[in-house]
Write an enzyme that holds these catalytic residues in place. Sequence first.
Site, PDB file in Angstrom:
ATOM      1  N   ASP A 429     -39.201 -65.850 -50.728  1.00 33.50           N
ATOM      2  CA  ASP A 429     -40.185 -65.787 -50.112  1.00 33.50           C
ATOM      3  C   ASP A 429     -39.995 -64.626 -49.361  1.00 33.50           C
ATOM      4  O   ASP A 429     -38.918 -63.637 -49.194  1.00 33.50           O
ATOM      5  CB  ASP A 429     -40.434 -66.888 -48.862  1.00 33.50           C
ATOM      6  N   ASP A 487     -51.114 -69.630 -50.241  1.00 32.02           N
ATOM      7  CA  ASP A 487     -50.754 -70.705 -49.217  1.00 32.02           C
ATOM      8  C   ASP A 487     -51.720 -72.000 -49.002  1.00 32.02           C
ATOM      9  O   ASP A 487     -51.372 -72.864 -48.373  1.00 32.02           O
ATOM     10  CB  ASP A 487     -50.037 -70.303 -48.063  1.00 32.02           C
TER      11      ASP A 487
END
Length: 681
Positions: A429, A487
């Site tokens: 990430d 997301d």
Amino acid sequence: MTVFHLRAAGVSLVLDTRGTAARILHWGPGLGDHLPTEDPFVPAVPPSSIDVPLRLSLLPSLSEGWTGRPSLSAGEFRLIGAHSQDDNTVLVRHASADSTQEVTTELELSPQGVLRLRHRLANRGAGEIVLPCLDVLLPIPDEASELLDFTGLWSHERQPQRAPLRHGVWSRESRHGRPGHDDAFLMTAGEPGFGFRKGRVWAVHLAWSGDKRIWAERSALGYGVLGAGELLSPGQIGGEVRLAPGESYETPWLVAVFSDTGLDGLSDRLHPWIRAHSPARLPRPVVLNTWEAVYFDHDLGVLSDLADAAASVGVERFVLDDGWFAGRRDDKRALGDWYVDSSLWPEGLHPLIARVKKAGMDFGLWVEPEMISPDSALAAAHPDWILDGGTGPTWRRQRVLDLTKAHDYLLERLSALLTEYPIAFLKWDHNRDLLTSHSGRQTRALYRLLTSLRARFPHVEIESCASGGARIDLGILELVDRFWTSDTNDPLDRQSIQRWTGVLIPPEYLGGHLGAATAHVTGRTSALGLRLATALFGSAGIEWNLTAASESERLDIAAWITEHKRLRPLLHTGRVVRADSPDPAHLLHGVVAQDRTHAVFALVTLGTPRAALPPPIRLPGLDPDRLYTVRPIGVPPRTLQDAPPLWLAAGSATLTGRVLAEVGLPAPLLTPEQALLLELT
Ligand code: DGJ
């Protein structure tokens, strides 16, 4: 010197190296065998202009009379050499008048018709060179007068925007230190009205994960160009790249594609090229990612139950997201301390991984190596490792780790984890913009770190995630296996994000997960059928606390996973097709096998259709002369109709590809936010 003609799959690139500079005479549709021996391309000289015909070189600049945005800011470069390495690669060399600078340009046309170009500038002199820019430019014809590029924000990546290309520069600059949620992604210029299935289009993408600029220009001089390059001095005077004698700077690859069949034609070149160049490891395992299921609530009992529930529906990979490492109780702390939290995990991750393995799945782990929390043990031990000394605002309460300093630490820590635990997959990430002028240095250090890690652990897959899809580019794709596309797991938003991201990236690289009924990001509630149909096509997974799902939901999910496993050999190797629809309430997309014997399509209603009877389902991309049987599959969508179309009532229809494309099948009256899946055999 000579005229080079690179040809592949209906694309020609003609490069003339007979003058004082190399020039691209043509990039676009194939020209066949005949190439003019004379030079009929020399244009007229207009009044009030330079006194020689203006022709764009590979390094357009003021010194040749190009007053548009230059490739290289300073100096006059003359051609000193050109040779082909093989049928489809040419190397061209230019040098500055005083021979202190040499630029080598590599041009390569792939068998799929994808063109790549990059420059390397070498300092051959005795002094330092400060390089404010070195960009790669390609000419586009006057018919390319409509632009498409992308913008977006967190959970809304790759929103298309269109505009006419008028005189001037349309330039998109990224200073995020990552491409960003608003990444321009693919700068596309085409004939007006081009769509997925129609129109000539020229498009460029910069294979680079740091700051960049990418632009289209139509100059009043008469030329049009697409260009891109690393943003070398993002707001800083003095420039970022300084070359000492003997040093050189290489630009990222500019990836350029032409299609005369619209955007699908771009994908038809890009997807096979990407598949050949950075092959995905197939079959893509079905994933359960714990983020939206438990967030930071890491508890062995809860996670073990979740793992069992995942395995029972057919999940193949269990990914433990953020929250497992020392002190990480929320998203405000502990980044950098890559040790398993012993208060949460007294026996380490072993008991959970054992459970996951016993259930027949492999195990993945979330990391965010490029970041550091100000209160971490790492920051206390190495305050000087914080990029730019930790000035400027924090973002998600975190700062950036200077990878040129922390490379060895990160390699050691990640290696220790990958050695101690049987980890098959890292979700890598990157949750903030860098806000630095050192994006280039940091990006190269990231590539170096990923390269070292992959060399040590070649079996470990890596996913590029950046607050969702803020780092999806062909630079990092050389070093990763999967992208976290966004997301948001809201299927309505995902339909658009996946459709547009998929113009460049093949579906098997794009993570798409089934979320909870009420999407966590938007709060919108969607039917299970739409959520399943949306997550079916890519690298599929689940992002939902399955232990809270009802028995009937679990049965539907298990059936969906079985279908996905059956269909993924097609979905992850076939040709992606998208229909142009005049009604924005309807989306149609699908995947057709390369031999066109098998296909899957999804008809999605985003809203209320414009007419009582929706337009027929016209299926593009099939073999016109082949007979196909069309059958609905998956969870039946909700309809509002007194009677379904006859063929659906009968269960199937058998028609030729030509009839299916030209006439189409009557559509059922789907209510808004539904999806009908069709399989063609
Ligand atoms: C952002 C990612 O995009 C999410 O999927 C999740 O991994 C969180 N970070 C965790 O902090």
